[in-house]
Enzyme design. Structure first.
Site, PDB file in Angstrom:
ATOM      1  N   LYS A  67     -48.288 -13.879 -87.880  1.00 44.97           N
ATOM      2  CA  LYS A  67     -49.366 -13.088 -87.253  1.00 44.97           C
ATOM      3  C   LYS A  67     -49.938 -13.919 -86.116  1.00 44.97           C
ATOM      4  O   LYS A  67     -50.315 -15.081 -86.328  1.00 44.97           O
ATOM      5  CB  LYS A  67     -50.473 -12.742 -88.244  1.00 44.97           C
ATOM      6  CG  LYS A  67     -51.593 -11.950 -87.548  1.00 44.97           C
ATOM      7  CD  LYS A  67     -52.603 -11.394 -88.522  1.00 44.97           C
ATOM      8  CE  LYS A  67     -53.749 -12.359 -88.757  1.00 44.97           C
ATOM      9  NZ  LYS A  67     -54.900 -11.705 -89.417  1.00 44.97           N
ATOM     10  N   ARG A 110     -56.523  -6.505 -95.488  1.00 39.78           N
ATOM     11  CA  ARG A 110     -56.029  -7.598 -96.355  1.00 39.78           C
ATOM     12  C   ARG A 110     -57.152  -8.565 -96.701  1.00 39.78           C
ATOM     13  O   ARG A 110     -57.154  -9.182 -97.762  1.00 39.78           O
ATOM     14  CB  ARG A 110     -54.798  -8.276 -95.775  1.00 39.78           C
ATOM     15  CG  ARG A 110     -54.950  -9.083 -94.477  1.00 39.78           C
ATOM     16  CD  ARG A 110     -55.622 -10.409 -94.702  1.00 39.78           C
ATOM     17  NE  ARG A 110     -55.167 -11.459 -93.851  1.00 39.78           N
ATOM     18  CZ  ARG A 110     -55.950 -12.427 -93.401  1.00 39.78           C
ATOM     19  NH1 ARG A 110     -57.251 -12.445 -93.679  1.00 39.78           N
ATOM     20  NH2 ARG A 110     -55.446 -13.400 -92.681  1.00 39.78           N
ATOM     21  N   HIS A 137     -67.903  -6.026 -88.145  1.00 36.41           N
ATOM     22  CA  HIS A 137     -66.751  -5.124 -88.263  1.00 36.41           C
ATOM     23  C   HIS A 137     -66.126  -5.161 -89.652  1.00 36.41           C
ATOM     24  O   HIS A 137     -65.771  -4.144 -90.236  1.00 36.41           O
ATOM     25  CB  HIS A 137     -65.709  -5.538 -87.205  1.00 36.41           C
ATOM     26  CG  HIS A 137     -64.430  -4.791 -87.308  1.00 36.41           C
ATOM     27  ND1 HIS A 137     -64.307  -3.478 -86.909  1.00 36.41           N
ATOM     28  CD2 HIS A 137     -63.214  -5.158 -87.789  1.00 36.41           C
ATOM     29  CE1 HIS A 137     -63.073  -3.073 -87.127  1.00 36.41           C
ATOM     30  NE2 HIS A 137     -62.386  -4.071 -87.666  1.00 36.41           N
ATOM     31  N   GLN A 138     -66.008  -6.378 -90.202  1.00 43.10           N
ATOM     32  CA  GLN A 138     -65.277  -6.561 -91.452  1.00 43.10           C
ATOM     33  C   GLN A 138     -66.058  -6.070 -92.680  1.00 43.10           C
ATOM     34  O   GLN A 138     -65.479  -5.717 -93.711  1.00 43.10           O
ATOM     35  CB  GLN A 138     -64.948  -8.060 -91.575  1.00 43.10           C
ATOM     36  CG  GLN A 138     -64.082  -8.464 -92.717  1.00 43.10           C
ATOM     37  CD  GLN A 138     -62.680  -7.868 -92.669  1.00 43.10           C
ATOM     38  OE1 GLN A 138     -62.029  -7.842 -91.634  1.00 43.10           O
ATOM     39  NE2 GLN A 138     -62.233  -7.361 -93.814  1.00 43.10           N
ATOM     40  N   LYS A 226     -67.436 -23.760 -89.701  1.00 38.76           N
ATOM     41  CA  LYS A 226     -68.185 -22.586 -90.154  1.00 38.76           C
ATOM     42  C   LYS A 226     -68.729 -22.828 -91.559  1.00 38.76           C
ATOM     43  O   LYS A 226     -68.143 -23.601 -92.327  1.00 38.76           O
ATOM     44  CB  LYS A 226     -67.275 -21.353 -90.180  1.00 38.76           C
ATOM     45  CG  LYS A 226     -67.090 -20.696 -88.826  1.00 38.76           C
ATOM     46  CD  LYS A 226     -66.024 -19.657 -88.991  1.00 38.76           C
ATOM     47  CE  LYS A 226     -66.239 -18.425 -88.219  1.00 38.76           C
ATOM     48  NZ  LYS A 226     -65.144 -17.461 -88.465  1.00 38.76           N
ATOM     49  N   GLY A 292     -62.181 -17.333 -99.718  1.00 41.75           N
ATOM     50  CA  GLY A 292     -61.092 -16.577 -99.073  1.00 41.75           C
ATOM     51  C   GLY A 292     -60.890 -17.063 -97.658  1.00 41.75           C
ATOM     52  O   GLY A 292     -61.612 -16.676 -96.743  1.00 41.75           O
TER      53      GLY A 292
HETATM   54  P1  NAD Z   1     -68.173  -9.589 -86.344  1.00 42.04           P
HETATM   55  O1  NAD Z   1     -68.236 -10.382 -85.089  1.00 42.04           O
HETATM   56  O2  NAD Z   1     -67.956  -8.121 -86.246  1.00 42.04           O
HETATM   57  O3  NAD Z   1     -69.523  -9.789 -87.190  1.00 42.04           O
HETATM   58  C1  NAD Z   1     -70.072 -11.071 -87.369  1.00 42.04           C
HETATM   59  C2  NAD Z   1     -71.130 -11.040 -88.461  1.00 42.04           C
HETATM   60  O4  NAD Z   1     -71.642 -12.370 -88.623  1.00 42.04           O
HETATM   61  C3  NAD Z   1     -72.345 -10.177 -88.155  1.00 42.04           C
HETATM   62  O5  NAD Z   1     -72.878  -9.669 -89.366  1.00 42.04           O
HETATM   63  C4  NAD Z   1     -73.334 -11.179 -87.538  1.00 42.04           C
HETATM   64  O6  NAD Z   1     -74.681 -10.769 -87.672  1.00 42.04           O
HETATM   65  C5  NAD Z   1     -73.054 -12.372 -88.426  1.00 42.04           C
HETATM   66  N1  NAD Z   1     -73.429 -13.661 -87.820  1.00 42.04           N
HETATM   67  C6  NAD Z   1     -72.923 -14.202 -86.689  1.00 42.04           C
HETATM   68  N2  NAD Z   1     -73.473 -15.416 -86.493  1.00 42.04           N
HETATM   69  C7  NAD Z   1     -74.350 -15.633 -87.510  1.00 42.04           C
HETATM   70  C8  NAD Z   1     -75.212 -16.688 -87.853  1.00 42.04           C
HETATM   71  N3  NAD Z   1     -75.301 -17.787 -87.108  1.00 42.04           N
HETATM   72  N4  NAD Z   1     -75.950 -16.568 -88.977  1.00 42.04           N
HETATM   73  C9  NAD Z   1     -75.878 -15.467 -89.747  1.00 42.04           C
HETATM   74  N5  NAD Z   1     -75.066 -14.428 -89.470  1.00 42.04           N
HETATM   75  C10 NAD Z   1     -74.311 -14.507 -88.362  1.00 42.04           C
HETATM   76  O7  NAD Z   1     -67.061 -10.272 -87.230  1.00 42.04           O
HETATM   77  P2  NAD Z   1     -66.270  -9.664 -88.474  1.00 42.04           P
HETATM   78  O8  NAD Z   1     -64.995  -9.085 -87.995  1.00 42.04           O
HETATM   79  O9  NAD Z   1     -67.172  -8.828 -89.296  1.00 42.04           O
HETATM   80  O10 NAD Z   1     -65.901 -11.003 -89.270  1.00 42.04           O
HETATM   81  C11 NAD Z   1     -66.922 -11.758 -89.903  1.00 42.04           C
HETATM   82  C12 NAD Z   1     -66.426 -13.164 -90.133  1.00 42.04           C
HETATM   83  O11 NAD Z   1     -65.348 -13.134 -91.048  1.00 42.04           O
HETATM   84  C13 NAD Z   1     -65.906 -13.841 -88.865  1.00 42.04           C
HETATM   85  O12 NAD Z   1     -66.436 -15.150 -88.811  1.00 42.04           O
HETATM   86  C14 NAD Z   1     -64.415 -13.885 -89.072  1.00 42.04           C
HETATM   87  O13 NAD Z   1     -63.808 -14.976 -88.446  1.00 42.04           O
HETATM   88  C15 NAD Z   1     -64.305 -13.953 -90.578  1.00 42.04           C
HETATM   89  N6  NAD Z   1     -63.040 -13.419 -91.095  1.00 42.04           N
HETATM   90  C16 NAD Z   1     -62.454 -14.089 -92.103  1.00 42.04           C
HETATM   91  C17 NAD Z   1     -61.256 -13.624 -92.617  1.00 42.04           C
HETATM   92  C18 NAD Z   1     -60.620 -14.335 -93.783  1.00 42.04           C
HETATM   93  O14 NAD Z   1     -59.483 -14.022 -94.135  1.00 42.04           O
HETATM   94  N7  NAD Z   1     -61.309 -15.225 -94.424  1.00 42.04           N
HETATM   95  C19 NAD Z   1     -60.652 -12.490 -92.079  1.00 42.04           C
HETATM   96  C20 NAD Z   1     -61.319 -11.783 -91.082  1.00 42.04           C
HETATM   97  C21 NAD Z   1     -62.532 -12.261 -90.591  1.00 42.04           C
END
Ligand code: NAD
Length: 321
Positions: A67, A110, A137-138, A226, A292
């Site tokens: 990916k 996933r 978004h997630q 993070k 995760g």
């Molecule tokens: P997004 O950009 O749509 O949303 C980000 C979220 O984080 C929002 O709720 C925002 O308010 C919050 N946020 C940002 N900075 C912050 C801070 N300093 N303090 C508190 N809250 C904060 O992103 P998304 O697509 O919803 O993804 C969320 C996170 O999950 C991302 O960091 C992404 O990298 C991670 N992610 C992890 C996996 C995995 O497999 N573990 C997969 C997809 C996404």
């Protein structure tokens, strides 16, 4: 070579399919029949983007691929998803490219499936309150998948910008559940299952917030630096993950490991629980954590499923390379 579009993926793969595929590949990882290759993830120095590759090989499933993609924080302003990715599947016998599968929706599915697998195997059986931290978004995908795993009676949500919680309230309403915006203290105290899914670089949930038998699925931390949880909270938990080395390097566990409060060897692959070789929550355990981190094999498992279904239903487009 075949192409499977985002629109086709949306028709072909749902949360239950993703959960079954992810659960099976986590088990394969624990058996040693499926393995992930080292992750590449780099700051581009352009568009504030993080870009990289996650790849692996599932010998039993005959799935080999990568990916490619990452995170472009400016995309939302362009009406695009911040996460952008594409999965490339190869024939493990010849190395030829078999398919390009659109990866955006699959990534969301996933990731939600991984947390849901952890809830299935680790959450208190009678968990009634689900807490969700983050509303990007997630988050809606996470909530929808999690609600299928326990007969939750209500949902509590926290987000840095509480006005964004409306979307999650709508998802809870789909399941007929009340939703409330809550402070982290109340959410930590009242929820029996907590999903964190933010891009935070500092602890949000503190050790003193979380009380009683609880399962936390920490999903936001997938990069060095993070952080969503207080390391003292992580140190108190029985820790599970997709891939222990990755959890210690770039997952939520990285901070407790760096502080000397957690040994990598004490982080259990969730596949061991799925296979029944580890008892999971066990008798009397208070706090379980699933870190995760997101592994390539999760992506490949759902992409291979999308490809199989697209081929069977004539929804894959063929092109010559
Ligand atoms: P997004 O950009 O749509 O949303 C980000 C979220 O984080 C929002 O709720 C925002 O308010 C919050 N946020 C940002 N900075 C912050 C801070 N300093 N303090 C508190 N809250 C904060 O992103 P998304 O697509 O919803 O993804 C969320 C996170 O999950 C991302 O960091 C992404 O990298 C991670 N992610 C992890 C996996 C995995 O497999 N573990 C997969 C997809 C996404």
């Amino acid at each position: 070579m075949l192409i499977v579009s985002e629109a086709a993926v949306a028709e072909l793969v749902g949360p239950d399919d993703a959960l079954a595929a992810v659960e099976a590949v986590f088990a394969g990882m624990a058996d040693g029949t499926a393995r992930n290759f080292p992750v590449v993830r780099e700051a581009l120095g352009h568009a504030d983007a993080l870009y990289g590759f996650k790849s692996g090989f599932d010998r039993e499933g005959g799935v080999l691929g990568v990916k490619a993609g990452g995170y472009w924080p400016g995309n939302a302003a362009r009406d695009l998803t911040n996460h952008q990715s594409t999965v490339c599947l190869f024939d493990p016998d010849t190395g030829q490219c078999r398919a390009l599968v659109a990866g955006n929706r699959l990534t969301a599915l996933r990731t939600a499936a991984a947390a849901a697998v952890s809830i299935r195997h680790l959450a208190p059986p009678d968990a009634a309150v689900l807490g969700i931290v983050g509303a990007g978004h997630q988050a809606a995908f996470q909530l929808r998948a999690a609600l299928r795993e326990r007969p939750f009676r209500r949902v509590l949500g926290w987000n840095r910008h509480p006005e964004r919680l409306e979307g999650l309230a709508a998802v809870a309403a789909e399941g007929g559940l009340p939703f409330e915006s809550a402070g982290l203290e109340r959410l930590g105290r009242d929820a029996n299952v907590i999903i964190t899914i933010t891009s935070s670089f500092e602890p949000l949930l503190r050790a003193e917030h979380v009380q009683g038998p609880t399962h936390i699925a920490a999903m936001g931390t997938d990069t060095r630096g993070k952080q969503e949880l207080d390391p003292a909270l992580v140190a108190r938990a029985a820790c599970f993950t997709d891939e222990p080395e990755q959890a210690a390097a770039l997952g939520e566990c990285q901070h407790a490991v760096a502080a000397g409060r957690l040994e990598t060897a004490a982080i259990t692959p969730i596949g061991e629980v799925i296979r029944g070789r580890h008892r999971g929550r066990g008798e009397g355990a208070e706090l379980t954590l699933f870190d995760g981190t997101g592994v390539g094999l999760q992506d490949l498992a759902v992409a291979a499923l999308a490809l199989r279904r697209a081929e069977a239903q004539g929804m894959a487009r063929e092109v010559a390379l």
